[in-house]
Design an enzyme around this catalytic site. Structure first.
Site, PDB file in Angstrom:
ATOM      1  CB  CYS A 278      25.111  44.231  28.505  1.00 49.79           C
ATOM      2  SG  CYS A 278      26.237  44.451  27.177  1.00 49.79           S
TER       3      CYS A 278
ATOM      4  CB  CYS B  50      31.230  42.340  25.020  1.00 47.54           C
ATOM      5  SG  CYS B  50      32.278  42.459  26.459  1.00 47.54           S
TER       6      CYS B  50
ATOM      7  CB  CYS C  77      28.723  39.162  30.599  1.00 47.40           C
ATOM      8  SG  CYS C  77      29.147  40.620  31.525  1.00 47.40           S
TER       9      CYS C  77
ATOM     10  CB  CYS D 296      30.554  48.025  30.548  1.00 49.10           C
ATOM     11  SG  CYS D 296      30.664  46.523  31.506  1.00 49.10           S
TER      12      CYS D 296
ATOM     13  CE1 TYR E 259      51.629  32.966  45.326  1.00 52.72           C
ATOM     14  CE2 TYR E 259      50.761  31.994  47.340  1.00 52.72           C
ATOM     15  CZ  TYR E 259      51.512  31.884  46.196  1.00 52.72           C
ATOM     16  OH  TYR E 259      52.142  30.701  45.910  1.00 52.72           O
TER      17      TYR E 259
ATOM     18  CD  GLU F 176      52.246  40.988  45.718  1.00 51.49           C
ATOM     19  OE1 GLU F 176      51.300  40.262  46.041  1.00 51.49           O
ATOM     20  OE2 GLU F 176      52.602  41.155  44.531  1.00 51.49           O
TER      21      GLU F 176
ATOM     22  CB  CYS G 240      40.467  34.048  41.564  1.00 51.52           C
ATOM     23  SG  CYS G 240      42.156  33.925  40.987  1.00 51.52           S
TER      24      CYS G 240
HETATM   25  N1  SAH Z   1      45.230  39.278  48.493  1.00 53.25           N
HETATM   26  C1  SAH Z   1      45.310  40.396  47.591  1.00 53.25           C
HETATM   27  C2  SAH Z   1      45.917  40.066  46.220  1.00 53.25           C
HETATM   28  C3  SAH Z   1      45.597  38.744  45.608  1.00 53.25           C
HETATM   29  S1  SAH Z   1      46.035  38.605  43.908  1.00 53.25           S
HETATM   30  C4  SAH Z   1      43.949  41.053  47.438  1.00 53.25           C
HETATM   31  O1  SAH Z   1      42.921  40.479  47.801  1.00 53.25           O
HETATM   32  O2  SAH Z   1      43.890  42.192  46.954  1.00 53.25           O
HETATM   33  C5  SAH Z   1      47.477  37.637  43.946  1.00 53.25           C
HETATM   34  C6  SAH Z   1      48.741  38.390  44.294  1.00 53.25           C
HETATM   35  O3  SAH Z   1      49.823  37.469  44.242  1.00 53.25           O
HETATM   36  C7  SAH Z   1      49.116  39.504  43.341  1.00 53.25           C
HETATM   37  O4  SAH Z   1      49.327  40.675  44.081  1.00 53.25           O
HETATM   38  C8  SAH Z   1      50.434  39.026  42.694  1.00 53.25           C
HETATM   39  O5  SAH Z   1      51.335  40.081  42.427  1.00 53.25           O
HETATM   40  C9  SAH Z   1      50.986  38.119  43.750  1.00 53.25           C
HETATM   41  N2  SAH Z   1      51.914  37.052  43.321  1.00 53.25           N
HETATM   42  C10 SAH Z   1      51.926  36.373  42.158  1.00 53.25           C
HETATM   43  N3  SAH Z   1      52.868  35.411  42.178  1.00 53.25           N
HETATM   44  C11 SAH Z   1      53.463  35.492  43.385  1.00 53.25           C
HETATM   45  C12 SAH Z   1      54.515  34.727  44.018  1.00 53.25           C
HETATM   46  N4  SAH Z   1      55.118  33.721  43.394  1.00 53.25           N
HETATM   47  N5  SAH Z   1      54.867  35.061  45.277  1.00 53.25           N
HETATM   48  C13 SAH Z   1      54.257  36.074  45.934  1.00 53.25           C
HETATM   49  N6  SAH Z   1      53.259  36.814  45.392  1.00 53.25           N
HETATM   50  C14 SAH Z   1      52.874  36.533  44.133  1.00 53.25           C
END
Ligand code: SAH
Length: 453
Positions: free
Chosen positions: A71, A77, A80, A159, A311, A332, A408
């Site tokens: 880059c 930036c 990275c 980018c 989630y 979710e 993550c």
């Molecule tokens: N597994 C999915 C999303 C993961 S990101 C994928 O791989 O695409 C984490 C997700 O958790 C997001 O969609 C967010 O909206 C949700 N989230 C955040 N806090 C939460 C909670 N307290 N209960 C349920 N979901 C939640």
């Protein structure tokens, strides 16, 4: 030592944000943009009792592990943090970071961490970018990225992590604005129209989406811009996103279709997903497939299992698992995401999934107490802050055979695994780091917890 002092230091290790760490008589200095093996002249920016932050002033002897960044302006930036480091060393750094966090924060003496799954081509992997528009000092309309921690725009339309089409699209928009006297949004006055351009590509399908985030509800001559943008191969969706609030949040809630569809479609493995401009969708589809395949493998499904996925976002992992399970329940918190999840299930003809709207830490305990729900496998993929303790407690009470934790953030991952393993019923048997964000300090993990019988 005091602020603005210039000192020479040899960098020995790396911190959790990808910064170099060197010591002077045992006193650690944290220096952004440096790597182990560098000898550098640095200027102290913040001096604390037991450590200091410093800024790279001159690289006296570069580390042999450095590689020329692709880059043009990685330092300005700041997106990275480790682009200057060879990719091989980036992967080793991430593996070590995961192992260290699991030892230090998780209390695991010898965490079972596999080598990081990396990319063959660790550039141009992002399927999404959001470019802000503004003006430079001379009053010219510019787009690019915010210089680290500020809102001043560094003009840069290419980018190195993003798709090549970004540049073409952004230049078309800039030209159009100049020719048609369309003003970029000004955060200070609240005036001006165009705030951001959101660009997304379905890597598997080649479909391209542009959503223009505007401070208003109309975009003058938009049909002319659409004609121009739709000459780009793959262009399938142009929308406006209305955001009239004085806020740092990029997207507003309302989408106005302009041309083509509102969503684009992408595929991960053999599952198709429809993605609206507002949906969360993993930004690195090549690595996402590796991540989901690892989760599927760790889930160890035979077709007989009841699986809960907490989630679940737009149901990406749930649908990935559904064909190998008896039933999958997703939970979710975002209503639109749950709608997308249901729609995506239909799109793929998958009927053994059900999605619940609500907080994982409320839905799971409630269902467990009221209905005594059971799970053979629980999969979780929480945001950075990790899993709520009410949720962890219910998971333990449900006593599934396996828990697959997708994370993550290695620090909260380690913290939560410690809680899940505390009473000795669960054993952490495997951890697979996946490099979802090459050139940055981030690393994603899949952990497998197995119930001892
Ligand atoms: N597994 C999915 C999303 C993961 S990101 C994928 O791989 O695409 C984490 C997700 O958790 C997001 O969609 C967010 O909206 C949700 N989230 C955040 N806090 C939460 C909670 N307290 N209960 C349920 N979901 C939640």
């Amino acid at each position: 030592m005091k602020k603005n002092d210039l000192v020479e230091v040899t960098i020995e290790s790396m911190g959790s944000a990808g910064e170099g760490i060197g010591k002077i008589d045992g006193y650690p200095l944290f220096v952004k943009d440096t790597f182990p093996g560098d000898r550098a002249r640095v200027s102290l920016t913040k001096v604390k009792k037991t450590y200091a932050f410093a800024r790279l002033v001159e690289l006296l002897e570069p580390s042999p592990d450095r590689e020329e960044p692709r880059c043009a302006q990685p330092r300005r930036c700041g997106g990275c943090q480790i682009q200057g480091l060879s990719y091989e060393k980036q992967l080793l750094y991430k593996e070590e970071k995961v192992r260290e966090d699991l030892k230090r924060l998780g209390g695991f003496a010898e965490p079972p961490v596999n080598p990081v799954l990396g990319m063959d081509e660790p550039y141009r992997y992002r399927n999404k970018a959001q470019f802000p528009f503004g003006k430079d000092k001379e009053g010219r309309i510019v787009t690019g990225f915010y210089a680290g921690r500020t809102h001043s725009i560094v003009p840069e339309t290419d980018c190195a992590l993003g798709i090549e089409e970004n540049q073409t699209i952004l230049n078309m928009i800039l030209n159009f604005m100049n020719e048609n006297h369309i003003e970029p949004y000004d955060e200070n006055t609240g005036k001006g129209l165009l705030r951001h351009a959101l660009i997304r590509k379905g890597f598997a399908t080649g479909e391209l989406m542009v959503s223009l985030v505007i401070n208003g509800r109309k975009f003058p001559q938009i049909e002319k811009l659409a004609d121009c943008l739709f000459t780009i191969p793959g262009m399938t969706s142009l929308t406006l996103n209305v955001n009239q609030k004085n806020t740092n949040v990029i997207l507003g809630d309302e989408i106005i279709p302009v041309r083509g569809q509102t969503c684009i479609t992408d595929k991960i493995g053999d599952i198709s997903y429809q993605i609206s401009p507002l949906s969360f969708y993993q930004v690195n589809p090549v690595q996402t497939e590796k991540l989901y395949r690892t989760a599927l493998e760790y889930a160890g499904l035979t077709g007989q299992e009841t699986v809960w996925e907490l989630y679940c976002g737009i149901g990406t992992i749930s649908l990935f698992l559904a064909r190998s399970a008896k039933k999958v329940y997703g939970v979710e918190i975002v209503p639109q995401a749950v709608e997308d999840a249901k729609h995506n299930a239909e799109l793929n003809g998958i009927s053994n999934v059900e999605f619940y709207l609500g907080k994982a830490e409320e839905v799971l305990p409630e269902r467990y107490e009221k209905e005594g729900i059971l799970a053979d496998v629980i999969v979780i993929d929480p945001p950075r802050k990790g899993c709520d303790s009410a949720c962890l407690t219910t998971m333990l009470a449900m006593a599934p055979e396996r828990i697959v934790y997708v994370s993550c953030d290695p620090a909260t991952f380690a913290r939560d695994l410690k809680i899940l393993c505390a009473d000795g019923r669960y054993e952490l048997t495997r951890v697979q780091p996946v490099d979802m964000f090459p050139q940055t300090a981030g690393v994603e993990n899949v952990g497998l917890l197995v119930c001892r019988k």
